[in-house]
Scaffold this active site. Structure first.
Site, short mmCIF file in Angstrom:
data_model
loop_
_atom_site.label_atom_id
_atom_site.label_comp_id
_atom_site.label_asym_id
_atom_site.label_seq_id
_atom_site.Cartn_x
_atom_site.Cartn_y
_atom_site.Cartn_z
N ARG A 69 0.79 -1.23 0.00
CA ARG A 69 0.00 0.00 0.00
C ARG A 69 0.82 1.28 0.00
O ARG A 69 0.49 2.24 -0.69
CB ARG A 69 -0.99 -0.01 1.16
CG ARG A 69 -0.33 0.10 2.52
CD ARG A 69 -1.23 -0.40 3.63
NE ARG A 69 -1.47 -1.82 3.49
CZ ARG A 69 -2.63 -2.40 3.72
NH1 ARG A 69 -3.66 -1.70 4.08
NH2 ARG A 69 -2.76 -3.69 3.57
N THR A 70 1.93 1.30 0.77
CA THR A 70 2.68 2.56 0.86
C THR A 70 3.33 2.90 -0.48
O THR A 70 3.28 4.05 -0.94
CB THR A 70 3.75 2.48 1.96
OG1 THR A 70 3.12 2.06 3.16
CG2 THR A 70 4.45 3.81 2.16
N LYS A 97 24.15 -8.53 -5.61
CA LYS A 97 25.47 -8.93 -6.09
C LYS A 97 26.56 -8.37 -5.19
O LYS A 97 27.74 -8.42 -5.51
CB LYS A 97 25.69 -8.43 -7.53
CG LYS A 97 24.74 -9.07 -8.53
CD LYS A 97 24.99 -8.52 -9.94
CE LYS A 97 23.82 -8.93 -10.85
NZ LYS A 97 23.77 -8.12 -12.07
N ARG A 119 12.25 3.35 1.85
CA ARG A 119 11.83 2.50 2.98
C ARG A 119 12.95 1.49 3.20
O ARG A 119 13.39 0.82 2.26
CB ARG A 119 10.51 1.78 2.69
CG ARG A 119 10.21 0.73 3.78
CD ARG A 119 8.85 0.11 3.65
NE ARG A 119 7.84 1.00 4.19
CZ ARG A 119 6.60 0.63 4.49
NH1 ARG A 119 6.22 -0.60 4.28
NH2 ARG A 119 5.73 1.49 4.96
N HIS A 147 7.75 6.77 10.51
CA HIS A 147 6.97 6.59 9.28
C HIS A 147 6.12 7.86 9.20
O HIS A 147 4.91 7.84 9.46
CB HIS A 147 6.12 5.34 9.39
CG HIS A 147 5.48 4.90 8.10
ND1 HIS A 147 5.58 5.58 6.91
CD2 HIS A 147 4.71 3.81 7.84
CE1 HIS A 147 4.91 4.95 5.97
NE2 HIS A 147 4.36 3.86 6.51
#
Lengths: 323, 425
Positions: A69-70, A97, A119, A147
């Site tokens: 959702r975010t 990698k 995030r 947040h």
């Protein structure tokens, strides 16, 4: 108290130098952002799209934690404002990698972007990022720290349902210790002067929180509910049970879930909120989540407009795009 | 229910500061009056020469039901309790079906109610199966009637888990009772490590194994603000740590057993498992420290750690025989013989350690003879001489540390909720 961040730049409109958290914002900043979001919500989508204030801007979402959702919310917000929103595919990226986070973001910057929405599971990573790259960083959730857009959208939803964001008693229930949503909300409500009640088992809602924030600690949910104007139910994670923060989901549910019986303890006007995703039958049941008092879907809708407001403030008056 | 007057006994009730010849009127299961009582047609018991105390409370017993009723059932355990003068007991959770869930707690309470001889307050396990790794459903057990939590029998070796348990139980307002033993230091031991174990050629467990865990848990209690109760303390250093912690205001309490207050590791010279228990009997210095601790309030309660095993188990060779001895029926005798009579402790303190203090720790409304309180009363003949013969005991357990010894002092009548549940012939 944080000094006002939303200052006038060379132009006449206010701007944000990125959004790392709620903690650096002042009360006026918060009020302003919520107001901006509200105004955007009052406009038609066609109107906003035709204005396209972020046309020509390139925004990169850089999500190191899974999120549906975010990320979608930010993407929709950016595109509605006319920006080009791209996602850096971290799961299949060069980082697997062995490339360092620092090199990854320098690469991203060199590709030409105007803003990064980050995030990351490590608290403080947006601060780290903003020291390395020039474009503004918008924190979409850093570890257990903050947040900020969640707290802001929560305020918008409250504003819409209750008509105000001050003079409120807010109860937050659950794993406060590990919740960035809880912390951003604590900062926001602290700056707005609201009464903050934190509820949960002592392992997840420790007394030490009182030393850092002007909050009340409770372990008896039934006692707290009748006093709340807003109840925010936090998701409880299975991992916490494995780490012995509480004995079982069943016991957690017994003492701290917002179920049918507890919903009846709320004021008629009280709002039920949840940042999502919900664990139905763990911290919340359908009786609460699907009730008239629930503002959960409203929160999601509010999220798009809040993120539009934030992106506008971060990018709109910054002058020409970087590429 | 019939009324009962207990006449002219020496009423010793530390909770109310009483030590006086007084009558007790019991009506409808409650203490109706303390003072001069007009007998008028009521049933009378002449308590001259006897001590009349609030019903004694043993906050540390092991009933082996559910699972090993052959060692002791809830019923035989309760019979043993009242024969020893106890009106309330708290059984530990390490029955074979561990009391780590609400169903077992409910069962114990229901069975105790059926038997109806005394009050039984179950203690719930801290961890599932006493495995020391995952928390049991403490809150749900509390609501089912658990008065405290303990993994007794086992120490909680995992420090992180102990921390979480201490924090979590804060909201349940019940103590965490701990068996303090660093298992890394005690493998294969059958007695105290010291001069005696050296001379007897037996492997011992050092008192420092207890001290280390006591120190750890005092630190954790201080840090978390949680509440710890130390079970069966046995060593001088442990007692000193608790003394200091209490001075600082850390929320700790402690208990000691009659056998640790009476006997030393010299008993092991017989190579007889009837004196094999955990923690083991220690030295004269430790015994003296325990009495000192009881006298200055460092140790709050006397609790028997009544741990019954079968005859066969306790007649096994020392290295194989399980730890544990019975204690309910010798507790009063031992406390009087080794404490009250030689004036190592006042009568009032001794009674307090078995009444008001354990009641306070468990937060149960017992342990006092106030007007209106439940008529749980224990009558003790302080002069009664008797020789310990555990084959005559009500308990099924067959290992008693005081076997064959002469004790002076015995509970001669036990009243629970106004009913005489035990009376000496």
């Amino acid at each position: 108290m944080a000094t006002r961040i939303l200052g006038s730049s060379k132009g006449t409109k206010p701007s944000l130098p990125g959004l790392l958290g709620i903690a650096p914002l002042s009360r006026q900043d918060i009020v302003q952002i919520v107001e901006d979001a509200r105004k955007l919500k009052g406009r038609s989508l066609e109107g906003i799209r035709s204005d396209a204030p972020l046309k020509g801007r390139r925004i990169m979402t850089l999500f190191f934690e899974s999120s549906s959702r975010t990320k979608l919310s930010f993407t929709i917000a950016g595109r509605t404002l006319g920006a080009d929103v791209l996602d850096f595919p971290t799961s299949t990226s060069s980082m697997s990698k062995g490339e360092s986070l620092k090199d990854t973001v320098l690469t991203v910057e060199a590709l030409g972007i105007d803003a990064v929405i980050l995030r990351h599971p490590a608290s403080g990573s947006p601060v780290y990022l903003s020291k390395i790259i020039a474009p503004p960083v918008v924190n979409a959730g850093d570890g257990s720290n903050e947040h900020p857009t969640q707290a802001l959208l929560d305020l918008l939803a409250i504003r819409e349902r209750l008509g105000r964001i001050e003079q409120l008693t807010i109860a937050m229930v659950g794993d406060v210790l590990h919740s960035r949503v809880a912390r951003s909300n604590i900062y926001a409500h602290q700056k707005l002067g609201n009464r903050i009640l934190l509820v949960g088992p002592p392992t997840l809602v420790p007394d030490s929180l009182r030393g850092s924030y002007p909050v009340e600690i409770h372990h008896d949910l039934d006692r707290v509910l009748p006093e709340a104007d807003v109840v925010v139910m936090l998701r409880i994670q299975q991992e916490r049970m494995k780490e012995q923060f509480f004995p079982s989901l069943r016991e957690y549910h017994h003492f701290f879930a917002l179920d049918e019986r507890r919903t009846k303890l709320l004021k008629k006007s009280a709002l039920i909120m949840h940042p999502g995703p919900m664990n139905r039958d763990v911290e919340i049941t359908g009786h609460a989540a699907d009730s008239e008092q629930a503002a959960i879907t409203q929160q999601v809708a509010a999220g798009v407009y809040t993120r539009m407001a934030v992106l506008n403030l971060v990018l709109a008056e910054r002058g020409k795009s970087r590429h | 229910m019939e009324s009962l007057v207990i006449k002219r006994g020496r009423v010793v009730d530390p909770a109310n500061g009483l030590d006086h010849e007084l009558d007790l009127l019991i009506q409808d299961g409650k203490i109706a009056r303390i003072g001069k009582v007009d007998v008028g047609g009521k049933k009378v018991f002449d308590a001259r020469g006897l001590i009349v105390a609030p019903g004694l409370i043993d906050m540390h017993v092991h009933f082996r039901e559910p699972g090993r009723s052959d060692k002791e059932s809830i019923e035989t355990g309760m019979r043993s309790a009242v024969a020893g003068g106890f009106t309330s007991v708290a059984p530990m959770a390490n029955s074979q079906l561990t009391a780590d869930n609400e169903a077992v707690i409910h069962f114990i309470r229901a069975r105790a109610k059926e038997v109806g001889l005394c009050n039984v307050y179950p203690i719930g396990a801290v961890t599932k199966g006493l495995g020391g790794e995952t928390l049991a459903e403490l809150g749900i057990m509390a609501e089912a009637g658990a008065v405290a939590f303990s993994d007794d029998g086992m120490p909680i070796m995992n420090t992180q888990l102990m921390r979480r348990a201490l924090e979590y139980t804060k909201m349940l307002h019940r103590p965490l009772i701990v068996h303090e033993e660093d298992k890394n230091l005690t493998q294969g031991a059958v007695m105290n490590e010291g001069t005696k174990s050296l001379q007897l050629g037996l492997r011992g467990m050092p008192a420092v194994a207890e001290e280390i865990m006591v120190g750890r848990d005092i630190a954790l209690a201080r840090y978390t603000g949680g509440r710890v109760h130390f079970a069966h303390l046995s060593g001088l250093e442990s007692i000193e740590l608790v003394r200091r912690a209490k001075r600082e205001g850390v929320a700790v309490t402690a208990e000691a057993t009659p056998h640790h207050l009476a006997l030393t590791d010299a008993e092991m010279a017989r190579y007889d498992a009837r004196t094999k228990m955990n923690p083991p009997l220690r030295t004269e210095t430790d015994v003296a420290a325990l009495w000192q601790g009881l006298n200055d309030g460092t140790i709050d309660a006397v609790a028997t750690d009544h741990a019954p095993h079968t005859l066969d188990e306790k007649q096994d060779e020392l290295s194989v025989s399980p730890f544990g001895v019975v204690g309910l029926e010798t507790a009063v005798g031992a406390v009087f013989t080794y404490g009250v009579h030689p004036k190592k402790i006042s009568l009032s303190r001794a009674i307090a350690a078995m009444t008001v203090n354990p009641a306070r720790i468990l937060a149960i409304n017992k342990g006092a003879l106030s007007e209106g309180s439940d008529a749980d009363v224990t009558l003790i003949d302080p002069e009664r001489r008797w020789t310990v013969d555990s084959s005559t005991f009500a308990t099924r357990g067959r290992a008693c540390a005081f076997e064959g010894l002469e004790l002076m002092g015995k509970a001669v009548m036990t009243v629970v909720a106004g009913r005489i549940v035990y009376q000496e012939r």
